[in-house]
Design a protein around this motif. Structure first.
Motif, short mmCIF file in Angstrom:
data_model
loop_
_atom_site.label_atom_id
_atom_site.label_comp_id
_atom_site.label_asym_id
_atom_site.label_seq_id
_atom_site.Cartn_x
_atom_site.Cartn_y
_atom_site.Cartn_z
N LYS A 234 -14.98 -2.82 14.93
CA LYS A 234 -14.03 -3.57 15.68
C LYS A 234 -14.22 -4.05 16.55
CE LYS A 234 -9.90 -0.80 13.29
NZ LYS A 234 -8.80 -0.32 13.57
N GLU A 414 -6.64 -6.97 4.48
CA GLU A 414 -6.15 -5.83 5.28
C GLU A 414 -7.45 -5.01 4.94
OE1 GLU A 414 -2.25 -5.48 6.32
OE2 GLU A 414 -2.26 -7.55 6.88
N ILE A 419 -9.54 -4.32 8.75
CA ILE A 419 -8.75 -5.25 10.55
C ILE A 419 -7.47 -4.77 9.62
CG2 ILE A 419 -9.88 -7.12 10.26
CD1 ILE A 419 -8.23 -8.68 8.87
N THR A 423 -4.26 -8.52 13.45
CA THR A 423 -5.10 -8.81 13.36
C THR A 423 -5.08 -9.79 12.37
OG1 THR A 423 -6.57 -6.87 14.28
CG2 THR A 423 -7.60 -8.73 13.55
#
Length: 457
Positions: A234, A414, A419, A423
């Motif tokens: 990340k 996702e 994520i 986001t």
């Protein structure tokens, strides 16, 4: 999921068999391992040539069972060979052939699975498999023959179980395809890989080469990449590792200075780590190309593995030097300098190609039109790339854009990109702003309308 690391079992089995064959007295240093590699190369070549007829392999139960059976047979025959008397050499050769073909099939079967994943998951599971497999083989390589054979029987069975569990968890739309259109193969990439293979082969065949350096270097590189994927995904942009060739060039150029300044073991460690990193990163790339363009990994990874022939060729250079088959001026210093120049030239040619280094991947290696005449999956990827370039989308926005264009739901995106929902919404909002649209429906219409000129004609 833990079963996704099942490739580590076959990796460990391959390394253990290669180590056993390399130490066999009947064939001499390296020759046993070289014959094992030749058997693998033959299997890779056959699979690459017949890819359109046999892909995907994981759907063919006979091939999956055959891979496990050949790996087990190789272990049993290797155990029986020393006590077989007159048949000893024949059993050893059968063991090498069975192990090579079985090992190659396992590599391609797991490559098919990895091609179903998104980029970050490819990095995570491939690097993890290299890490756990190489570590396990290093720890188990000194077992007595009976215990080693028992391990070599269990590992393929465990790998097959994990393979089936892994494919059962893949969404149907992400499974490997059985058909694909014409494509342009990334020969430039393969040529650079061949140079690295040759350089490492020469270095590995040197009488002073420290075999422990290969294991330590490979484990260290895999650990570093795996740690980045686990803990820094990340905060760290994988474009710096995954989509630029800088790491390959730096590791290659480290060969000469390490020899002069840090001693032989350090230089062997640097060369081994550079080779391992190069091979690991290119494995990521091939699986990602297959994921993006729908071309079978039997072709992509099969051709990548065939470059190992250059490593086998490199093994002959020290032998030729010791027998005076090369000119008198060809000594260790000359070979070291020649290898450094070759690696530097290959890296520079790769780095300063037509495309910018930030576009590591299909377009960077001259395969942006890889699926120009392929099925809709490939055409979609081509149109997405053109739109992303035209509207200056960031690397992360490009990934989100491609998945949205494929019609994937937010929850699936996702999971694939690892994520959070917030986001994803943020990326989607910026994509809409850059493209001047307001909904996913408009995005899909925009992609459908942006066809290449030759297709419209």
């Amino acid at each position: 999921m833990l079963c996704f690391f099942g490739f580590s079992f076959s990796r460990a089995a391959n390394d253990l068999l290669a180590h056993r064959f390399a130490l066999t007295g009947a064939l001499g240093p390296l020759w046993g391992e070289d014959l094992y590699s030749l058997a693998m190369l033959a299997a890779f070549l056959v699979c690459a040539v017949l890819a359109r007829k046999i892909a995907p392999l994981y759907r063919r139960a006979s091939i999956v069972r055959g891979a496990a059976g050949l790996a087990i047979a190789a272990a049993v025959l290797a155990l029986a060979s020393p006590v077989a008397g007159a048949a000893s050499s024949a059993l050893l050769m059968l063991s090498i052939a069975a192990g090579g073909v079985g090992g190659a099939l396992f590599i391609l079967l797991w490559a098919e699975f990895h091609s179903t994943l998104g980029p970050l998951r490819i990095v995570l599971y491939v690097s993890g498999a290299f890490l756990f497999g190489s570590t396990g083989a290093w720890l188990l390589q000194d077992l007595d023959p009976v215990r080693s054979t028992l391990v070599l029987v269990i590992l393929p069975l465990a790998s097959v179980w994990c393979l089936r569990q892994s494919f059962a968890r893949v969404a149907p739309m992400d499974l490997p395809r059985s058909v694909w259109g014409r494509y342009e193969f990334p020969w430039k990439l393969i040529a650079v890989l061949g140079v690295y293979e040759l350089a490492y082969g020469v270095w590995e065949a040197s009488p002073s080469f420290a075999w422990e350096a290969y294991a330590i270097g490979g484990i260290g590189v895999a650990l570093a990449v795996f740690a980045l994927a686990c803990f820094c995904s990340k905060r760290f942009d994988f474009a710096y590792v995954y989509r630029t060739p800088f790491a390959l060039m730096v590791c290659g150029l480290a060969m000469a200075p390490l020899t002069a300044t840090l001693g032989e073991f350090a230089s062997d460690l640097g060369v081994s780590a550079g080779y391992a990193l190069m091979f690991l990163v290119l494995t990521f790339l091939m699986c990602d190309l297959s994921h993006r363009y729908g071309v079978s990994v039997l072709v992509l990874c099969g051709m990548q593995e065939l470059t190992a022939a250059f490593r086998l060729l490199g093994h002959q250079v020290p032998t030729a030097m010791s027998h005076g088959a090369l000119p008198a001026f060809v000594d260790d210093s000359f070979v070291s300098m020649a290898l450094t120049i070759a690696v530097a030239v290959a890296s520079i040619a790769l780095l300063f190609g037509k495309e910018l280094p930030g576009k590591w991947g299909a377009s960077f290696f001259g395969v942006g039109t890889m699926a120009a005449e392929s099925e809709e999956h490939g055409l979609l990827a081509q149109r997405c790339a053109a739109l992303c370039e035209a509207h200056n989308l960031s690397p992360r926005e490009r990934e989100v854009f491609e998945l949205l264009a494929q019609g994937k739901r937010p929850s699936a995106i996702e999971r694939e990109l690892v994520i959070a929902n917030g986001t994803l919404k943020s990326h989607t909002r910026r994509i809409y702003q850059k493209l001047g649209i307001h909904s996913k429906k408009e995005l899909l219409a925009m992609v459908a309308a942006d066809e290449p000129a030759d297709a419209q004609a």
